[in-house]
Design a protein around this motif. Structure first.
Motif, PDB file in Angstrom:
ATOM      1  N   PRO A  80       0.809  -1.226   0.000  1.00  0.00           N
ATOM      2  CA  PRO A  80       0.000   0.000   0.000  1.00  0.00           C
ATOM      3  C   PRO A  80       0.846   1.282   0.000  1.00  0.00           C
ATOM      4  O   PRO A  80       0.378   2.332  -0.423  1.00  0.00           O
ATOM      5  CB  PRO A  80      -0.834  -0.110   1.282  1.00  0.00           C
ATOM      6  N   ALA A  81       2.073   1.195   0.466  1.00  0.00           N
ATOM      7  CA  ALA A  81       2.958   2.370   0.512  1.00  0.00           C
ATOM      8  C   ALA A  81       3.895   2.458  -0.697  1.00  0.00           C
ATOM      9  O   ALA A  81       4.735   3.352  -0.760  1.00  0.00           O
ATOM     10  CB  ALA A  81       3.776   2.341   1.802  1.00  0.00           C
ATOM     11  N   ALA A  82       3.759   1.536  -1.657  1.00  0.00           N
ATOM     12  CA  ALA A  82       4.645   1.520  -2.828  1.00  0.00           C
ATOM     13  C   ALA A  82       4.414   2.751  -3.703  1.00  0.00           C
ATOM     14  O   ALA A  82       3.295   3.277  -3.802  1.00  0.00           O
ATOM     15  CB  ALA A  82       4.402   0.255  -3.647  1.00  0.00           C
ATOM     16  N   THR A  83       5.494   3.209  -4.336  1.00  0.00           N
ATOM     17  CA  THR A  83       5.421   4.335  -5.267  1.00  0.00           C
ATOM     18  C   THR A  83       6.057   3.935  -6.589  1.00  0.00           C
ATOM     19  O   THR A  83       6.933   3.067  -6.631  1.00  0.00           O
ATOM     20  CB  THR A  83       6.137   5.578  -4.712  1.00  0.00           C
ATOM     21  N   ALA A  84       5.616   4.585  -7.662  1.00  0.00           N
ATOM     22  CA  ALA A  84       6.172   4.305  -8.988  1.00  0.00           C
ATOM     23  C   ALA A  84       6.395   5.606  -9.728  1.00  0.00           C
ATOM     24  O   ALA A  84       5.604   6.548  -9.614  1.00  0.00           O
ATOM     25  CB  ALA A  84       5.231   3.400  -9.778  1.00  0.00           C
ATOM     26  N   GLY A  85       7.461   5.639 -10.485  1.00  0.00           N
ATOM     27  CA  GLY A  85       7.770   6.808 -11.305  1.00  0.00           C
ATOM     28  C   GLY A  85       8.847   6.446 -12.304  1.00  0.00           C
ATOM     29  O   GLY A  85       9.422   5.349 -12.241  1.00  0.00           O
ATOM     30  N   PRO A  86       9.129   7.353 -13.229  1.00  0.00           N
ATOM     31  CA  PRO A  86      10.190   7.081 -14.204  1.00  0.00           C
ATOM     32  C   PRO A  86      11.498   6.769 -13.491  1.00  0.00           C
ATOM     33  O   PRO A  86      11.824   7.376 -12.466  1.00  0.00           O
ATOM     34  CB  PRO A  86      10.292   8.381 -15.002  1.00  0.00           C
ATOM     35  N   TRP A  87      12.227   5.802 -14.022  1.00  0.00           N
ATOM     36  CA  TRP A  87      13.501   5.400 -13.442  1.00  0.00           C
ATOM     37  C   TRP A  87      14.571   6.406 -13.834  1.00  0.00           C
ATOM     38  O   TRP A  87      14.678   6.812 -14.989  1.00  0.00           O
ATOM     39  CB  TRP A  87      13.879   4.014 -13.945  1.00  0.00           C
ATOM     40  N   HIS A  88      15.362   6.808 -12.853  1.00  0.00           N
ATOM     41  CA  HIS A  88      16.499   7.702 -13.088  1.00  0.00           C
ATOM     42  C   HIS A  88      17.716   7.069 -12.440  1.00  0.00           C
ATOM     43  O   HIS A  88      17.726   6.859 -11.227  1.00  0.00           O
ATOM     44  CB  HIS A  88      16.261   9.081 -12.477  1.00  0.00           C
ATOM     45  N   GLU A  89      18.714   6.764 -13.244  1.00  0.00           N
ATOM     46  CA  GLU A  89      19.923   6.174 -12.689  1.00  0.00           C
ATOM     47  C   GLU A  89      20.623   7.205 -11.824  1.00  0.00           C
ATOM     48  O   GLU A  89      20.819   8.340 -12.221  1.00  0.00           O
ATOM     49  CB  GLU A  89      20.859   5.712 -13.803  1.00  0.00           C
ATOM     50  N   THR A  90      20.976   6.773 -10.616  1.00  0.00           N
ATOM     51  CA  THR A  90      21.708   7.662  -9.717  1.00  0.00           C
ATOM     52  C   THR A  90      23.007   6.983  -9.331  1.00  0.00           C
ATOM     53  O   THR A  90      23.024   5.782  -9.054  1.00  0.00           O
ATOM     54  CB  THR A  90      20.899   7.983  -8.442  1.00  0.00           C
ATOM     55  N   PRO A  91      24.093   7.725  -9.321  1.00  0.00           N
ATOM     56  CA  PRO A  91      25.366   7.116  -8.923  1.00  0.00           C
ATOM     57  C   PRO A  91      25.317   6.706  -7.457  1.00  0.00           C
ATOM     58  O   PRO A  91      24.724   7.387  -6.629  1.00  0.00           O
ATOM     59  CB  PRO A  91      26.390   8.229  -9.130  1.00  0.00           C
ATOM     60  N   ARG A  92      25.908   5.571  -7.164  1.00  0.00           N
ATOM     61  CA  ARG A  92      25.957   5.077  -5.789  1.00  0.00           C
ATOM     62  C   ARG A  92      27.330   5.354  -5.208  1.00  0.00           C
ATOM     63  O   ARG A  92      28.310   4.799  -5.669  1.00  0.00           O
ATOM     64  CB  ARG A  92      25.668   3.587  -5.761  1.00  0.00           C
ATOM     65  N   SER A  93      27.368   6.160  -4.186  1.00  0.00           N
ATOM     66  CA  SER A  93      28.649   6.503  -3.568  1.00  0.00           C
ATOM     67  C   SER A  93      29.174   5.352  -2.705  1.00  0.00           C
ATOM     68  O   SER A  93      30.363   5.322  -2.405  1.00  0.00           O
ATOM     69  CB  SER A  93      28.507   7.754  -2.714  1.00  0.00           C
ATOM     70  N   ASP A  94      28.307   4.396  -2.333  1.00  0.00           N
ATOM     71  CA  ASP A  94      28.746   3.300  -1.485  1.00  0.00           C
ATOM     72  C   ASP A  94      29.163   2.068  -2.290  1.00  0.00           C
ATOM     73  O   ASP A  94      29.446   1.032  -1.744  1.00  0.00           O
ATOM     74  CB  ASP A  94      27.650   2.918  -0.501  1.00  0.00           C
ATOM     75  N   PHE A  95      29.229   2.205  -3.593  1.00  0.00           N
ATOM     76  CA  PHE A  95      29.558   1.073  -4.468  1.00  0.00           C
ATOM     77  C   PHE A  95      31.026   1.182  -4.877  1.00  0.00           C
ATOM     78  O   PHE A  95      31.431   2.131  -5.527  1.00  0.00           O
ATOM     79  CB  PHE A  95      28.659   1.080  -5.697  1.00  0.00           C
ATOM     80  N   ALA A  96      31.805   0.227  -4.482  1.00  0.00           N
ATOM     81  CA  ALA A  96      33.232   0.248  -4.815  1.00  0.00           C
ATOM     82  C   ALA A  96      33.485  -0.611  -6.037  1.00  0.00           C
ATOM     83  O   ALA A  96      32.986  -1.724  -6.148  1.00  0.00           O
ATOM     84  CB  ALA A  96      34.038  -0.272  -3.628  1.00  0.00           C
TER      85      ALA A  96
END
Length: 97
Positions: A80-96
């Motif tokens: 019930p709390a799910a949301t949907a919208g256009p996908w936007h790639e965001t850089p992940r600062s925690d990804f090595a």
């Protein structure tokens, strides 16, 4: 033909054994509206849950690009709390790399 784009569906999750542990499960795929994206995300999750309960392999990505790669035992999705919208790639600062 309807216009389609890549959507992201964000579904809050919580650990049933440790309610303070929570997060977001993300589904992505092609849809023609946020409503259609929510419907497809829920459908692929339900298919994965059904397969898992029957001892079968979880279905992979479907031809329309939606799929669920796994389940997290002990975690409950709050649809019930799910949301949907256009996908936007965001850089992940925690990804090595």
């Amino acid at each position: 033909m309807p216009h389609t784009e890549f959507y992201e569906v964000d579904v809050p999750i919580r650990n049933t054994n440790h309610p303070a542990r929570q997060g977001v499960h993300v589904f992505t795929g092609v849809a023609d509206s946020p409503t259609a994206a929510l419907r497809r995300a829920h459908e692929v999750y339900d298919a994965a849950l059904t397969a898992h309960a029957a001892g079968r392999e979880i279905p992979g990505r479907q031809p329309d690009s939606w799929g669920a790669r796994g389940l997290r035992p002990g975690w409950e999705l709050e649809w019930p709390a799910a949301t949907a919208g256009p996908w936007h790639e965001t850089p992940r600062s925690d990804f090595a790399l």
